[in-house]
Design a protein around this motif. Structure first.
Motif, PDB file in Angstrom:
ATOM      1  N   GLU A 268       0.863  -1.178   0.000  1.00 46.85           N
ATOM      2  CA  GLU A 268       0.000   0.000   0.000  1.00 46.85           C
ATOM      3  C   GLU A 268       0.899   1.227   0.000  1.00 46.85           C
ATOM      4  O   GLU A 268       1.908   1.265   0.711  1.00 46.85           O
ATOM      5  CB  GLU A 268      -0.863   0.045   1.252  1.00 46.85           C
ATOM      6  CG  GLU A 268      -1.937  -0.987   1.303  1.00 46.85           C
ATOM      7  CD  GLU A 268      -2.732  -0.923   2.595  1.00 46.85           C
ATOM      8  OE1 GLU A 268      -3.876  -1.372   2.564  1.00 46.85           O
ATOM      9  OE2 GLU A 268      -2.212  -0.439   3.623  1.00 46.85           O
TER      10      GLU A 268
ATOM     11  N   VAL B 100      -7.220   3.164  -4.183  1.00 46.96           N
ATOM     12  CA  VAL B 100      -8.062   2.723  -3.074  1.00 46.96           C
ATOM     13  C   VAL B 100      -8.842   3.899  -2.493  1.00 46.96           C
ATOM     14  O   VAL B 100     -10.040   3.821  -2.275  1.00 46.96           O
ATOM     15  CB  VAL B 100      -7.214   2.039  -1.972  1.00 46.96           C
ATOM     16  CG1 VAL B 100      -8.062   1.691  -0.755  1.00 46.96           C
ATOM     17  CG2 VAL B 100      -6.515   0.799  -2.526  1.00 46.96           C
ATOM     18  N   ASP B 101      -8.149   5.029  -2.260  1.00 48.40           N
ATOM     19  CA  ASP B 101      -8.793   6.198  -1.663  1.00 48.40           C
ATOM     20  C   ASP B 101      -8.078   7.454  -2.165  1.00 48.40           C
ATOM     21  O   ASP B 101      -6.859   7.437  -2.360  1.00 48.40           O
ATOM     22  CB  ASP B 101      -8.706   6.110  -0.131  1.00 48.40           C
ATOM     23  CG  ASP B 101      -9.631   7.085   0.577  1.00 48.40           C
ATOM     24  OD1 ASP B 101     -10.568   7.603  -0.067  1.00 48.40           O
ATOM     25  OD2 ASP B 101      -9.414   7.345   1.772  1.00 48.40           O
TER      26      ASP B 101
ATOM     27  N   PRO C 246     -10.118   5.826  -6.756  1.00 54.17           N
ATOM     28  CA  PRO C 246     -10.649   4.561  -6.237  1.00 54.17           C
ATOM     29  C   PRO C 246     -11.257   3.690  -7.335  1.00 54.17           C
ATOM     30  O   PRO C 246     -12.024   4.165  -8.172  1.00 54.17           O
ATOM     31  CB  PRO C 246     -11.712   5.009  -5.238  1.00 54.17           C
ATOM     32  CG  PRO C 246     -11.265   6.372  -4.805  1.00 54.17           C
ATOM     33  CD  PRO C 246     -10.659   6.986  -6.035  1.00 54.17           C
TER      34      PRO C 246
END
Length: 157
Positions: A39, A65-66, A82
């Motif tokens: 990540e 992801v965000d 995202p």
């Protein structure tokens, strides 16, 4: 067939500074060298402190992801948010920045696992040594080269 010690997130190591960090989920050591997965967390308005670079020995796939990260690949800016994915091919010069105010998170998948936590440990040690200023460019480029990254030539003005 020999027994394999399967684990969820066998690497699971956070390496970072001031909100910019990577958390290794799977390293080459736990995947027979087939994949490294981590990540990437990037605070809002954070620019990558390392030079743009390329790598000739692996592809890097980015999954948003965000938040939104802007990846510049061979001079083209590409926003990844995202649920979106971008595959950066071998040899493509790239970098990323968070141009927004919201923190961003992406999942990075490196195939094969030609880079691992050691690169990030060394790079973040150099970022931390800079105490908020720019990292030593010569040291950063040396770290990158030793770990199979090719720093890009600075843009001509």
């Amino acid at each position: 067939m020999p027994a394999v010690d399967l684990q969820v997130n066998p690497a699971n190591e956070i390496i970072g500074t001031k909100g910019l960090s990577v958390r290794f989920l799977v390293s080459g050591d736990s995947s027979n060298g087939s994949v490294a997965t981590f990540e990437l967390m990037v605070p809002g308005a954070q620019r990558l402190p390392a030079p743009a670079h390329s790598h000739d020995h692996y592809e890097e796939t980015i999954y948003g992801v965000d938040g939104v990260l802007t990846w510049t690949v061979d001079g083209k800016a590409i926003e990844v948010g995202p649920g979106e994915a971008l595959c950066i091919p071998r040899g493509a010069v790239h970098r990323f920045d968070n141009n927004g105010t919201r923190d961003a998170k992406a999942l990075c998948i490196v195939t094969p696992a030609a880079i691992g936590p050691d690169y990030f440990r060394e790079a973040f040690a150099e970022f931390n040594a800079a105490a908020g200023g720019p990292p030593d460019k010569v040291k950063m480029m040396d770290i990158m080269r030793r770990h199979g990254l090719t720093p890009a030539a600075p843009p001509s003005t």
